[in-house]
Enzyme design. Structure first.
Site, PDB file in Angstrom:
ATOM      1  N   GLN A   1      15.755  13.756 -15.336  1.00 31.80           N
ATOM      2  CA  GLN A   1      14.569  14.594 -15.373  1.00 31.80           C
ATOM      3  C   GLN A   1      14.284  15.099 -16.783  1.00 31.80           C
ATOM      4  OE1 GLN A   1      17.453  15.145 -13.780  1.00 31.80           O
ATOM      5  NE2 GLN A   1      17.145  15.952 -11.726  1.00 31.80           N
TER       6      GLN A   1
ATOM      7  N   HIS B   1      25.634  13.235  -3.271  1.00 31.55           N
ATOM      8  CA  HIS B   1      25.126  14.375  -4.034  1.00 31.55           C
ATOM      9  C   HIS B   1      24.432  15.396  -3.136  1.00 31.55           C
ATOM     10  CE1 HIS B   1      24.132  16.223  -7.871  1.00 31.55           C
ATOM     11  NE2 HIS B   1      22.894  16.411  -7.451  1.00 31.55           N
TER      12      HIS B   1
ATOM     13  N   HIS C   1      25.901  18.213 -13.816  1.00 40.05           N
ATOM     14  CA  HIS C   1      24.871  17.242 -14.213  1.00 40.05           C
ATOM     15  C   HIS C   1      25.550  16.190 -15.063  1.00 40.05           C
ATOM     16  CE1 HIS C   1      20.229  17.148 -14.304  1.00 40.05           C
ATOM     17  NE2 HIS C   1      20.670  17.136 -13.058  1.00 40.05           N
TER      18      HIS C   1
END
Length: 698
Positions: free
Chosen positions: A253, A62, A108
């Site tokens: 998150q 990533h 995402h």
């Protein structure tokens, strides 16, 4: 070298006693070979827990692109108007009048698979920060979404929550969501794809870069406080999903769009201060990535005192603070002596602004915590010298079979109209009103047209006659059948959407979504599709100025997603009178098909509807023919000949016609120069790339 015990001269925090090191580093996604390289970068010293965590996230796919870096070098990245190519938060292209457009696409996927609302919401927040970290005001977002079939309850839940997450964050932060695309296919049932594009504008003199320079300059933490959410999010995004992935929900998150709005305004104010040296978003890998990357780019070191980091929770460890991916945070490098001025600008917006370190000459990232040095790592070892792999690809067996066969649908006599209606009802083709009505596309009042009205979304540039055309495109079924041709088609379709809206394409950001690169067949799909995309970008003279790679998009019990490269493209409209929409305008105007139609149905929506699986040759594309068509269409639009235009893609001419007519209050009479049902099927439903403009009546 013994790997049996976890030993280091630097104090451990936390301090696991007699813990088996292999269990630790493999859990962090570090291989045996990579661990040995880490020890070598530390001059033979074994890493402690914090250092190992930082190396693991910065060396994850990533963050480091270790499996794709060599492939990405194939893209053309230079151009006459490119101000910033790959390597920063986003790419930047000059559009004249001292203005530049800044844009990027990010994924995402893994977070959205296990926590769809927050996964999608923080995806929006992260890509917006990439834009204003460059000094640009975000003016528009688009999204490219992939889900399983809607007859599955889990898919419906993911679909609903992802859309709500995008709307919830984007609407509140005040950046309009102006367009996008959604595909449904069983291949995404275990692993949805959530790709978000953001576009911003800046004046040339305000361009910022994520770099640390000037020995003794201050390193300032600004924005929200750090919590324990998102720890090891980058590592989580670099491994395949499994039934155990739900346990990694804390790696997702939690976003606060109202805090991000404050951060946008504060950062766009502070860029006017001459003391700002560099600025970078604390995105993937949080404080670890931003500090190490800024230092490495500046060929300097950074020392951080973690006791000064604003914290949401008590007694956070160095490991937790460095790896947290809490949202709405930025890292600044500021000239020594100006710290109070900068802090005051952020305090005005009720944001933290704290000096937590400084730039040093020694090229290391040194961390202090509770009056001790708890980590010290070479910055180039973390970033520039991260491992790079050349994987070996292998063409799957089905590829040779597809290349040598053609799928021709068998449609009963007099059923063409029924097929047409069924195609219009397919979820990938049907109206997405349910989705786009949840998005505030008019905030900032610069949206001229969305992807529901034009082939590309149109955003005006206030105070000028110019506008931007924005699109996200990609057909994974074509890429699966023939990756190289599918890659070319993805770029060509994005170009057609830009051209059909009255613009000229000026740049690309690529979003590459695949399964595990360690699987030779999947790596071959990636490699070949990059070859195709790169060839098309060179043919159309559109530079790739940045992008994102998301690998390991697969679930252990359902396999990998289809190879899904997404093309995020921006076009420039020099004069808003050239803006062209989809819908027909006046009775009596003539309809033209530009391009060649051939009986090519492999990977088509018709094949999916009738057969339920993919096989055969995908549509072919002639890039030279596409160049000629695009040039002619552009000239015709500028001369005022074309009233409307629409790209022919999923569902063929029949679906494109319906989309041009819906909502216009008009109909169309067309002549099909054939007699048999098979011939009519070929002309109406073939998806060979072409355009369907409507000429002004004479």
């Amino acid at each position: 070298m013994s790997l049996s015990l976890f030993v280091s001269d630097i104090p451990l925090y936390p301090a696991p006693e007699q813990i088996h090191i292999q269990k630790i580093y493999t859990q962090m996604g570090v291989s045996d070979e990579e661990y040995e390289h880490i020890v070598a970068h530390l001059n033979g010293r074994l890493p402690n827990y914090t250092e190992l965590g930082i190396f693991s996230v910065l060396w994850s796919e990533h963050c480091s692109y270790k499996n794709t870096k060599l492939q990405l070098k194939k893209f053309p990245t230079q151009g006459k108007y490119v101000l910033q190519g790959p390597g920063e938060g986003a790419g930047v292209i000059d559009i004249g009048d001292n203005m530049a457009v800044v844009f990027k696409i990010e994924s995402h996927n893994h977070p959205s698979a296990i926590e769809p609302y927050q996964g999608a919401a923080t995806g929006v927040g992260g890509i917006i920060r990439d834009i204003f970290s460059m000094g640009a005001r975000p003016i528009a977002c688009l999204n490219s979404l992939r889900f399983g079939e809607l007859n599955n309850a889990r898919t419906r839940y993911l679909f609903e929550q992802v859309v709500k997450g995008i709307a919830g964050y984007g609407n509140c932060v005040g950046v309009p969501t102006v367009g996008g695309e959604i595909y449904f296919d069983e291949a995404y049932s275990g692993n949805p794809l959530v790709n978000v594009m953001c576009v911003g504008l800046l004046q040339h003199q305000h361009l910022q870069k994520g770099i640390a320079k000037g020995i003794g300059n201050a390193v300032m933490y600004v924005g929200a406080a750090t919590g324990k959410d998102g720890i090891h999010g980058a590592t989580f995004a670099s491994e395949e999903l499994s039934e155990k992935s739900e346990a990694k929900r804390p790696a997702v998150q939690i976003g606060d769009p109202f805090m991000e709005k404050l951060l946008i305004e504060a950062c766009l104010e502070v860029i006017h201060h001459p003391a700002v040296v560099g600025m970078q978003d604390m995105g993937a890998a949080g404080l670890s990535c931003s500090s190490a990357e800024m230092a490495s780019k500046g060929d300097v070191g950074i020392v951080l005192n973690l006791d000064l980091v604003p914290q949401r929770e008590q007694n956070m460890s160095a490991y937790e603070m460095m790896l947290s991916e809490s949202q709405e945070r930025m890292l600044l490098v500021v000239k020594k002596g100006a710290e109070a001025d900068i802090a005051a600008m952020f305090h005005k917006w009720d944001l933290y602004a704290v000096k937590i370190g400084e730039v040093i000459e020694e090229k290391v990232l040194r961390l202090l915590h509770r009056n001790e040095i708890v980590a010290e790592m070479p910055v180039h070892g973390l970033v520039k010298d991260a491992p790079v792999y050349q994987r070996q690809g292998k063409a799957p067996v089905y590829f040779a079979q597809n290349c040598n066969s053609a799928y021709i649908p068998d449609i009963a006599d007099n059923s063409v109209f029924d097929i047409w209606k069924q195609l219009l009802a397919q979820p990938t083709i049907a109206s997405k009103r349910y989705v786009f009505e949840q998005y505030d596309y008019m905030v900032q009042t610069n949206t001229v047209g969305t992807s529901a009205s034009s082939d590309a979304s149109i955003v005006r540039i206030r105070g000028t006659q110019k506008a931007l055309a924005l699109t996200v495109d990609g057909n994974a079924r074509y890429v699966y059948l023939n990756p190289e041709i599918g890659g070319k088609i993805a770029v060509a379709e994005a170009v057609r959407n830009i051209i059909a809206s009255g613009a000229v394409p000026i740049g690309v950001s690529d979003g590459l979504n695949y399964g595990s690169p360690e699987n030779p067949e999947i790596f071959w799909q990636l490699e070949q599709s990059v070859n195709g995309m790169a060839a098309a970008c060179r043919a159309f003279e559109v530079p790739v100025i940045g992008g994102n790679v998301s690998l390991y998009n697969e679930r252990s019990n359902s396999g990998a997603v289809l190879p899904t490269p997404i093309i995020a493209m921006v076009g420039l409209i020099e004069d808003t009178t050239h803006i062209t929409t989809q819908k027909v305008k006046n009775a009596g105007d003539s309809l033209y098909v530009i391009g060649t139609t051939r009986p090519e149905f492999g990977g088509s929506e018709l094949q999916k509807m009738l057969q339920g699986h993919l096989f055969g040759a995908c549509p072919q594309i002639d890039l030279n023919e596409a160049l000629i068509i695009n040039h002619c269409l552009t000239q015709a639009i500028r001369r005022g000949i074309i009233r409307s235009a629409h790209d022919v893609s999923e569902g063929g001419i029949a679906v494109a016609l319906a989309e041009k007519l819906f909502g216009s209050g008009l109909g169309a009479q067309i002549t099909i120069p054939c007699h048999s049902t098979q011939e009519r099927c070929m002309l109406l439903f073939s998806e060979r790339p072409k355009s369907l403009p409507r000429e002004r009546s004479s």
